[in-house]
Design a protein around this motif. Sequence first.
Motif, PDB file in Angstrom:
ATOM      1  N   ARG A  18       0.840  -1.217   0.000  1.00 12.21           N
ATOM      2  CA  ARG A  18       0.000   0.000   0.000  1.00 12.21           C
ATOM      3  C   ARG A  18       0.866   1.255   0.000  1.00 12.21           C
ATOM      4  O   ARG A  18       0.543   2.248  -0.676  1.00 12.21           O
ATOM      5  CB  ARG A  18      -0.920  -0.001   1.219  1.00 12.21           C
ATOM      6  CG  ARG A  18      -1.994   1.069   1.172  1.00 12.21           C
ATOM      7  CD  ARG A  18      -2.985   0.902   2.297  1.00 12.21           C
ATOM      8  NE  ARG A  18      -2.378   1.153   3.606  1.00 12.21           N
ATOM      9  CZ  ARG A  18      -3.063   1.090   4.748  1.00 12.21           C
ATOM     10  NH1 ARG A  18      -4.336   0.727   4.744  1.00 12.21           N
ATOM     11  NH2 ARG A  18      -2.462   1.332   5.903  1.00 12.21           N
ATOM     12  N   LEU A  19       1.983   1.215   0.739  1.00  8.29           N
ATOM     13  CA  LEU A  19       2.894   2.364   0.748  1.00  8.29           C
ATOM     14  C   LEU A  19       3.501   2.570  -0.633  1.00  8.29           C
ATOM     15  O   LEU A  19       3.588   3.720  -1.124  1.00  8.29           O
ATOM     16  CB  LEU A  19       3.997   2.137   1.788  1.00  8.29           C
ATOM     17  CG  LEU A  19       5.066   3.221   1.893  1.00  8.29           C
ATOM     18  CD1 LEU A  19       4.437   4.559   2.274  1.00  8.29           C
ATOM     19  CD2 LEU A  19       6.134   2.823   2.904  1.00  8.29           C
ATOM     20  N   ARG A  20       3.933   1.472  -1.288  1.00 10.24           N
ATOM     21  CA  ARG A  20       4.482   1.610  -2.649  1.00 10.24           C
ATOM     22  C   ARG A  20       3.431   2.158  -3.599  1.00 10.24           C
ATOM     23  O   ARG A  20       3.746   2.981  -4.485  1.00 10.24           O
ATOM     24  CB  ARG A  20       4.973   0.248  -3.139  1.00 10.24           C
ATOM     25  CG  ARG A  20       6.232  -0.240  -2.458  1.00 10.24           C
ATOM     26  CD  ARG A  20       6.864  -1.403  -3.218  1.00 10.24           C
ATOM     27  NE  ARG A  20       5.944  -2.530  -3.326  1.00 10.24           N
ATOM     28  CZ  ARG A  20       5.853  -3.499  -2.440  1.00 10.24           C
ATOM     29  NH1 ARG A  20       6.616  -3.478  -1.353  1.00 10.24           N
ATOM     30  NH2 ARG A  20       5.010  -4.496  -2.613  1.00 10.24           N
ATOM     31  N   ARG A  37       0.969   4.180  -2.912  1.00 14.04           N
ATOM     32  CA  ARG A  37       0.779   5.614  -2.668  1.00 14.04           C
ATOM     33  C   ARG A  37       1.944   6.430  -3.215  1.00 14.04           C
ATOM     34  O   ARG A  37       1.761   7.531  -3.735  1.00 14.04           O
ATOM     35  CB  ARG A  37       0.625   5.860  -1.171  1.00 14.04           C
ATOM     36  CG  ARG A  37      -0.711   5.389  -0.617  1.00 14.04           C
ATOM     37  CD  ARG A  37      -0.823   5.717   0.865  1.00 14.04           C
ATOM     38  NE  ARG A  37      -2.135   5.330   1.395  1.00 14.04           N
ATOM     39  CZ  ARG A  37      -2.505   5.482   2.656  1.00 14.04           C
ATOM     40  NH1 ARG A  37      -1.639   6.013   3.526  1.00 14.04           N
ATOM     41  NH2 ARG A  37      -3.699   5.115   3.064  1.00 14.04           N
TER      42      ARG A  37
END
Length: 421
Positions: free
Chosen positions: A302-304, A306
């Motif tokens: 999810r961080l990647r 975003r």
Amino acid sequence: MSGAGAAAVDGSSVVRLHPLHVRADGDSWVVGRVDTGDFIAVPPVGHRAITLLSRGTVDDVRARLRDETGGDVDVAAFVSALVDVGFVAEIDGHRLESAPPAASMFPWLRPHHLRWLLHPAVAVAAGAVVGVAVVAALRDPTLAPRHRDLLWSGSGGAVVLGNLALVWALILLHELAHLLAARAAGAPGRMSLGTRLQFLVAQTDVSGVWAAPRRARLTVYLAGIATNLVVWAVAVLVRGVGGVDGRAGAVVAAVGLLSLTLVPVQFLVFMRTDVYFVIQDLAGCANLYADGSAYARHLGARLRHRLLRRGVPPGDPSRRLGARERAAVRAYTVVLLAGTAACLAVAALVTLPVSVAVLTAALHGAVGGGSTREVLDAGAVLGAGALFTVLWTRAWWRRHGSRVRQAISRTRHRLGGRWTA
């Protein structure tokens, strides 16, 4: 034949299951084979389907469940899932291959030989011994563990090899306590070496204990810690009450201290230690480590997403869990990430530099033309380091080697089947 496709499952299929142990666990049922240690959690309708499969065809079970629940259950798909986990013995008379029963150490030890280990009186007696030792150590502080208790000889090599032998003897005793308690509960067990991050560990597979009641399961999980505490307590009482001193007293003190130092590491729950299994059981989680790892990978994905702003946002794997289990998994993920990061940082910044310095000094001592005693001490240190490296590498490869080979195979395939510089 093996696998879901080994024998076609249709409405007319007659299914015979392996002997399965079933117990209620909250709103679900734990089902599994004690002989292989494979267990799954199923909803009540799954438990009912398993019960009915011995009484008719797949269509018979489907019709019965429709009458009882008002819904249409895909029993054929459920049977295929049971095949995948090795619970199905035969389909329409065709015997399926499955995992062989888990090899168990000391098979001659039967549950009725060891049932007494699960009696509450044993836990009370162990607690009493530890309590008396604590009181004795408080009254006489010289009985409390001190780091200099480990220096029971003037020879560095003797201290290194002696303490190493004592530690592994105590670890063996710790794991043997798990195994014997599991056997008392009717579960097989097998000890082996494994790796947890940078650590070489002894481990005991007691997966079959999932079939036992919770009190028995918790007893199995805590048997190792209890044994370590009792060994420390006995060492304290031998020194205090028995009046053992001199070299013998120093060795007894070292045994007690080394046994006590094995307890705190069990609270490093991010490495699936004894306390981890207690927490997992009390939280009602099926596989806290696997679910926590999956949720950690989800957070990374999810961080990647975003940061790169492309692709489809990843789905949250914890959403399939119940509210209580989902909360436990998310909380454990924080511990898992923080603990792993801290452990690897300590390994890189402390353990590795110290180990290199010690081994370098030992190498210089071995080849520097010192006295015979200095050369022997240096050789003992180098031998201990080499033995640890060999055992750790072997255990790590046994656990991860297949994935490494698969990764190499995929890389070679992407490179057209050949290596390039």
